[in-house]
Structures are given as structure tokens and as C-alpha cells.
Design an enzyme around this catalytic site. Structure first.
Site, PDB file in Angstrom:
ATOM      1  N   SER A 130      -4.925   2.045   1.145  1.00 50.35           N
ATOM      2  CA  SER A 130      -5.212   1.073   0.076  1.00 50.35           C
ATOM      3  C   SER A 130      -6.643   1.211  -0.440  1.00 50.35           C
ATOM      4  O   SER A 130      -6.881   1.198  -1.657  1.00 50.35           O
ATOM      5  CB  SER A 130      -4.930  -0.358   0.539  1.00 50.35           C
ATOM      6  OG  SER A 130      -5.578  -0.630   1.756  1.00 50.35           O
ATOM      7  N   HIS A 157       1.543   1.733   6.446  1.00 56.55           N
ATOM      8  CA  HIS A 157       0.268   1.022   6.199  1.00 56.55           C
ATOM      9  C   HIS A 157       0.537  -0.479   6.340  1.00 56.55           C
ATOM     10  O   HIS A 157       0.979  -0.922   7.384  1.00 56.55           O
ATOM     11  CB  HIS A 157      -0.261   1.465   4.822  1.00 56.55           C
ATOM     12  CG  HIS A 157      -1.661   1.058   4.510  1.00 56.55           C
ATOM     13  ND1 HIS A 157      -2.599   0.758   5.459  1.00 56.55           N
ATOM     14  CD2 HIS A 157      -2.317   0.906   3.306  1.00 56.55           C
ATOM     15  CE1 HIS A 157      -3.753   0.439   4.878  1.00 56.55           C
ATOM     16  NE2 HIS A 157      -3.601   0.518   3.574  1.00 56.55           N
ATOM     17  N   HIS A 211      -2.791   4.562  15.409  1.00 57.70           N
ATOM     18  CA  HIS A 211      -3.712   4.459  14.267  1.00 57.70           C
ATOM     19  C   HIS A 211      -4.240   5.841  13.930  1.00 57.70           C
ATOM     20  O   HIS A 211      -4.397   6.686  14.809  1.00 57.70           O
ATOM     21  CB  HIS A 211      -4.873   3.516  14.580  1.00 57.70           C
ATOM     22  CG  HIS A 211      -5.569   3.041  13.357  1.00 57.70           C
ATOM     23  ND1 HIS A 211      -6.613   3.718  12.776  1.00 57.70           N
ATOM     24  CD2 HIS A 211      -5.348   1.956  12.572  1.00 57.70           C
ATOM     25  CE1 HIS A 211      -7.000   3.071  11.696  1.00 57.70           C
ATOM     26  NE2 HIS A 211      -6.259   1.999  11.538  1.00 57.70           N
ATOM     27  N   ARG A 258      -9.130  -6.200  15.727  1.00 57.99           N
ATOM     28  CA  ARG A 258      -8.425  -7.198  14.899  1.00 57.99           C
ATOM     29  C   ARG A 258      -7.208  -7.714  15.653  1.00 57.99           C
ATOM     30  O   ARG A 258      -6.787  -8.855  15.477  1.00 57.99           O
ATOM     31  CB  ARG A 258      -8.006  -6.566  13.562  1.00 57.99           C
ATOM     32  CG  ARG A 258      -9.169  -6.056  12.729  1.00 57.99           C
ATOM     33  CD  ARG A 258      -8.712  -5.270  11.521  1.00 57.99           C
ATOM     34  NE  ARG A 258      -7.925  -4.106  11.876  1.00 57.99           N
ATOM     35  CZ  ARG A 258      -7.302  -3.309  11.016  1.00 57.99           C
ATOM     36  NH1 ARG A 258      -7.375  -3.553   9.725  1.00 57.99           N
ATOM     37  NH2 ARG A 258      -6.613  -2.265  11.429  1.00 57.99           N
ATOM     38  N   ASP A 313      -1.448  -5.003  13.019  1.00 58.61           N
ATOM     39  CA  ASP A 313      -0.128  -5.475  12.607  1.00 58.61           C
ATOM     40  C   ASP A 313       0.764  -5.889  13.777  1.00 58.61           C
ATOM     41  O   ASP A 313       1.767  -6.564  13.581  1.00 58.61           O
ATOM     42  CB  ASP A 313       0.581  -4.387  11.792  1.00 58.61           C
ATOM     43  CG  ASP A 313      -0.173  -4.067  10.516  1.00 58.61           C
ATOM     44  OD1 ASP A 313      -0.703  -5.010   9.909  1.00 58.61           O
ATOM     45  OD2 ASP A 313      -0.245  -2.886  10.139  1.00 58.61           O
ATOM     46  N   ARG A 357      -7.199  -7.786   1.515  1.00 55.67           N
ATOM     47  CA  ARG A 357      -7.719  -6.438   1.242  1.00 55.67           C
ATOM     48  C   ARG A 357      -8.517  -6.375  -0.067  1.00 55.67           C
ATOM     49  O   ARG A 357      -9.429  -5.557  -0.226  1.00 55.67           O
ATOM     50  CB  ARG A 357      -6.547  -5.451   1.279  1.00 55.67           C
ATOM     51  CG  ARG A 357      -6.845  -3.959   1.178  1.00 55.67           C
ATOM     52  CD  ARG A 357      -7.974  -3.477   2.055  1.00 55.67           C
ATOM     53  NE  ARG A 357      -7.860  -3.704   3.471  1.00 55.67           N
ATOM     54  CZ  ARG A 357      -7.494  -2.812   4.394  1.00 55.67           C
ATOM     55  NH1 ARG A 357      -7.186  -1.612   4.028  1.00 55.67           N
ATOM     56  NH2 ARG A 357      -7.470  -3.119   5.680  1.00 55.67           N
ATOM     57  N   ARG A 401     -12.243  13.985  -7.626  1.00 54.99           N
ATOM     58  CA  ARG A 401     -11.391  15.104  -7.989  1.00 54.99           C
ATOM     59  C   ARG A 401     -11.541  16.213  -6.934  1.00 54.99           C
ATOM     60  O   ARG A 401     -12.215  17.224  -7.179  1.00 54.99           O
ATOM     61  CB  ARG A 401     -11.817  15.607  -9.367  1.00 54.99           C
ATOM     62  CG  ARG A 401     -10.857  16.432 -10.245  1.00 54.99           C
ATOM     63  CD  ARG A 401      -9.778  17.068  -9.544  1.00 54.99           C
ATOM     64  NE  ARG A 401      -8.931  17.895 -10.392  1.00 54.99           N
ATOM     65  CZ  ARG A 401      -8.224  18.874  -9.878  1.00 54.99           C
ATOM     66  NH1 ARG A 401      -8.269  19.162  -8.584  1.00 54.99           N
ATOM     67  NH2 ARG A 401      -7.447  19.577 -10.657  1.00 54.99           N
TER      68      ARG A 401
END
Ligand SMILES: CC(C)(COP(=O)(O)OP(=O)(O)OC[C@H]1O[C@@H](n2cnc3c(N)ncnc32)[C@H](O)[C@@H]1OP(=O)(O)O)[C@@H](O)C(=O)NCCC(=O)NCCS
Length: 478
Positions: free
Chosen positions: A275, A305, A350, A359, A405, A431, A451
């Protein structure tokens, strides 16, 4: 000696090197106690622009690593290719927001009256400025977000017309995209505002969209799960999370505090995750913050994710259906083994972390304090004792420990939020704080269009073959 310092020593005399690098290591801070965040940024931006420009000028040719074929095929793991200011992830220690661990944030960031968890407003201030805000500064952010929270009617109409089958994350992403009709950055760009002022409009859009997210999320929730009942009005005296919880229809004080913690800890996880990286990439095309954030939400909606928090709860619910709510360790092991035949164990592993996610740990501490006897929490704890060993025995999983999660859904369930499909929306609201505070700095520091170079497999094979070819010696010439 590291690659960086070895290379630096070749380029710059030692005294100049030491003095200038030490000077560059001095972080820029705002000198005032101003409460207007944009004013604080006006003070900070030129200082940080100067520091970054000097660092770049002095060190532009210094190598900071090498890229292997394995890295190129391996999802670019380990390639240092992004500058992302707001947070850094250490594989063993976990996330630091502007240098502060989650525990430090819990201790140092201002709290709401009667609350025990940090206010996300304070975390946002920290991410944007590198400084722990005062109570007054946090209250300023709250007031500012409350002032900017109104949703245009066409967005409400669009949300109300979505079919109930449309995933809440798709609804969230669509609503954020459509909000770009009001983008101050897009308008300023089309009015040819100078590049040096881009960050000011990115800031305005960021504040606007963050302010609106709880209402959008609450409309989606109520449309899908509460028969389309009205979300009610923002209470200008209350904080962002309190208003969010209330609009969702929750008045439990502990749930409000959980939401404050949740919205704080899910905000940022350095720049390479899907993200954050997506918003960074899309923003580099000078797409406005609404379009960049919506793109980030589409990435967050992937099961590897952000969607993993929904997957975890579905997986635990199936576990309970199959073996009951007080399973033995052996029953859990069998359930995990059956899962591994067809898929990953959600909530574990992860791409960067190599230890239990802090977390996860802070949510576990919340549960131990407030809901130690909750049956699902007990199962989550039991999984913690069983799963890491089993994943470790597979021999291929780099991190067998739980991530964020693995825990969040069980806490939400406890307070009555049973709608698992909605969990990633909460993640997305949080987020936004991280990726948008970075976007302000990306434009302030003039980061260019992103790029990277890609290669085809044929091209890569040819490149590697050329590298391996024995060097032609001096004799060839003769
Ligand atoms: C997060 C995740 C995508 C990271 O992927 P990664 O960086 O490729 O992880 P690894 O390098 O450890 O993967 C190596 C192998 O272990 C497997 N693995 C990793 N985590 C696993 C898990 N939780 N359960 C089973 N197998 C797992 C991978 O699928 C891969 O197998 P393969 O070589 O057969 O394809 C991965 O751990 C995962 O799928 N976890 C479950 C989903 C989840 O919780 N996502 C939220 C992340 S915050």
C-alpha cells in the site's frame, strides 16, 4: 566497515566527511510550539530541503548495495531503492514511527480525556513533523479534521447505490477516487502553481481526505450491515476515533480506545509494503492524494496484505465450527496441518519482520488487560504457542511469527464488530495517515517520477552471460 562508509571514504577527505555527515545527521525540528500544522511545516520544509540537497550533492555516487538475480525475481526483497521518511522497519525490532517504537508512542503521544491509548491525531503530527505533539497541537488536528469532514452529496449517493455484494474495500477505494473532484492539488497543478508549492496542496488534500474517511467508512458499514441507517453528525468537541466509533454505531469506551490504538498502529510500515509503495509510485506521477490513496487501498485489499486480517477471522471462525471453541493443542495442530495442504496460515509470516510483530504484541497486551477470558482470544493465544514451531518445521518460511493481522479481528469481534469483510477498511483508514504524511514530504523534497528499470528474462540471461565472460586481457590487443 559497511559498503556505504567504505565508498564514502574513497570519495571525501576524512575531516570534511566526518563534519559534514555529522551535520547532516542533525534532524530538522520546528522551533516553535505553533499549533497550526501547516505553519510548522512551512518552518520545517526549507530546512529539510537544504539537508537533503546537501546530502545528495556530497554523496550522489556512493553505492549502498548490490542487486542479485534472486532479488529481481524475488519481489525486489532487500533492494534499497526508495526514500521513505515517516517510518522504518527493523526485521527484529519492528516498526519505528519517526524513530519511536510502538511502546514509546503509547507512552509519549497525547491521549484523550479518560483514554489510555494514543490519539491517532498525535501519531499523524509525529509522522509529519518528527516531533511528539503537545496536547494543544493534537487538539488543533482534531478540530481541523472535524471541520473538513463533510462528504459531497454525489459521493453519498454513489455509496448508497452500490450493490450489497460489492466488497467494502472496493467501495472505499471508489469513494476516495471520486472525492478527487475536490482535489486542491489537481486544481493548483492545472493552474500552473510552481513546483515549490506542491506540498502545500498535497497537505490540504491529505487533511481533507483523512477528515472524510471515517464518515465514508461508516456509511459503507451502515449501508452493508445496519440497514442503511444514518451515521449522524460529527461532534466537533470529540476526537477522530470517538467520532468514527460513534458513526459506526459503537458507544463502548473501551472500543473507542481500541480504535485509537488500532488506527495508530496500522498507519505506517515503511515504504516498501504494497500500500505504501503503491501510493508513493502513483503520487510520483503527480496524481493527486485521492487517486494515490485509492490506489494504495486497492493494494491493501489483497489477501497477502491488508485483507489478511479478514482472512484470519474467517479461518478462526472455521476452526471453531470444526473443533469447537475450547480445542486441545493437538486439534489445533491438525487444523493448521490441514490448512497448509492448500494455503498459507493467515496472520503469520512477513516479508521483512523476523520476530513477533510489535503491533501483534500491543494488541495482545490490550486483550490481556481488557478481555483475558474471551474464548477467541484464548484460541489466538493457543495458536501463538503452536503455529510458529509448525511453520519453522516447514523449513522455507522465513518468519514463522505472527503479524498484526493475527490479532486485530478477535479484538473487534469482542466488542461486537463481527463483520469480517469490513476489517480491512479500518486498516485502510489508518494507513492513510502514514502514506499521506509521506506524500507531503515526497512533494516537498521534489522526489521525481518513480521509474525503475525492468529486464526481460532473455535480457537478464544475456546480461549475466556478459558479466561471466572472462575479461579480455592485454594480450588480446597485441
Ligand atoms: C506475508 C507473506 C506474504 C510474506 O511472504 P514472503 O516474504 O514471500 O515470505 P517467505 O519468504 O517467508 O516465503 C517463503 C515460503 O514460505 C511460505 N510461507 C510464508 N508465510 C507462510 C504462512 N503464514 N503459512 C504458510 N506458508 C508460508 C511462502 O508461501 C513461501 O512458500 P513457497 O516458496 O512455496 O511459495 C507470507 O508470510 C504470507 O503469505 N503470510 C500469510 C498472509 C498474511 O498474514 N499476510 C499479512 C502480512 S502483514
Amino acid at each position: 566497515m559497511s559498503v556505504v562508509s567504505r565508498s564514502v571514504s574513497r570519495l571525501v577527505p576524512s575531516t570534511i566527511r566526518t563534519n559534514s555527515i555529522v551535520a547532516l545527521q542533525q534532524k530538522c525540528y520546528a522551533s516553535t510550539q505553533k499549533t497550526d500544522l501547516k505553519e510548522v511545516l512551512r518552518e520545517l520544509v526549507p530546512k529539510e530541503q537544504k539537508r537533503v540537497a546537501e546530502f545528495k550533492a556530497q554523496n550522489k555516487d556512493v553505492s549502498i548495495g548490490q542487486v542479485t538475480v534472486d532479488m529481481v525475481y524475488g519481489g525486489m526483497r532487500g533492494i534499497k531503492g526508495l526514500v521513505y521518511e515517516t517510518s522504518v522497519l527493523d526485521p527484529n525490532e519492528g516498526i519505528r514511527f519517526r524513530g519511536k517504537t510502538i511502546t514509546e508512542c503509547q507512552a509519549e503521544l497525547p491521549k484523550a480525556k479518560g483514554g489510555e491509548e494514543p490519539l491517532p491525531e498525535g501519531l499523524f503530527w509525529l509522522l509529519v513533523t518528527s516531533q511528539v505533539p503537545t496536547q494543544e497541537q493534537v487538539e488543533w488536528v482534531t478540530r481541523e479534521w472535524n471541520k473538513r469532514a463533510a462528504i459531497p452529496q454525489h459521493v453519498v449517493t454513489m455509496l448508497n447505490n452500490f450493490p450489497a455484494q460489492l466488497h467494502p474495500m472496493s467501495q472505499l477505494s471508489a469513494a476516495i477516487t471520486v472525492l478527487n473532484l475536490g482535489s486542491k492539488f489537481a486544481k493548483a497543478y492545472s493552474d500552473s502553481v510552481p513546483k515549490s508549492k506542491y506540498w502545500e496542496y498535497i497537505y490540504e488534500d491529505s487533511m481533507d481526505v483523512i477528515a472524510k474517511l471515517p464518515t465514508i467508512a461508516a456509511i459503507i458499514y451502515r449501508n452493508l450491515y445496519r440497514n442503511g441507517t444514518a451515521v449522524g453528525a460529527i461532534d466537533s468537541e470529540k476526537d477522530w476515533s470517538w467520532n468514527f466509533a460513534t458513526m459506526l454505531g459503537y458507544d463502548n469506551k473501551q472500543f473507542v480506545d481500541l480504535l485509537r490504538l488500532y488506527l495508530t498502529i496500522h498507519s505506517d510500515h515503511e515504504g516498501g509494503n504494497v500500500s505504501a509503495h503503491t501510493s508513493h509510485l502513483v503520487g510520483s506521477a503527480l496524481s493527486d492524494p485521492y487517486l494515490s490513496l485509492a490506489a494504495a487501498m486497492n493494494g491493501l485489499a489483497g489477501p497477502l496484505h491488508g485483507l489478511a486480517n479478514q482472512e484470519v477471522l474467517i479461518w478462526i471462525t472455521k476452526l471453531v465450527e470444526k473443533i469447537g471453541d475450547s480445542p486441545t493443542d493437538d486439534q489445533i495442530k491438525q487444523y493448521v496441518q490441514d490448512t497448509l495442504k492448500t494455503s498459507v496460515v493467515p496472520g503469520y509470516g512477513h516479508a521483512v519482520l523476523r520476530k513477533t510483530d510489535p503491533r501483534y504484541t500491543c494488541q495482545r497486551e490490550f486483550a490481556l488487560k481488557h478481555l483475558p477470558n474471551d474464548k477467541l482470544f484464548k484460541i489466538v493465544s493457543q495458536l501463538y504457542t503452536v503455529v510458529p514451531k509448525m511453520l519453522g518445521e516447514l523449513g522455507k518460511v522465513k518468519n514463522p511469527w505472527p503479524n498484526v493481522d493475527a490479532h486485530s479481528g478477535v479484538l473487534l469481534q469482542h466488542y461486537g464488530m463481527k463483520e469480517m469483510n469490513f476489517y480491512t477498511v479500518l486498516f485502510g483508514v489508518s494507513r492513510a495517515l502514514g502514506v499521506l504524511s509521506q506524500m507531503i514530504w515526497s512533494r516537498a523534497l521534489g522526489f521525481p517520477l518513480e521509474r525503475p528499470k525492468s529486464l526481460s528474462t532473455d535480457g537478464l540471461i544475456a546480461f549475466v552471460a556478459a558479466q561471466k565472460k572472462p575479461a579480455t586481457g592485454a594480450g588480446t590487443k597485441a
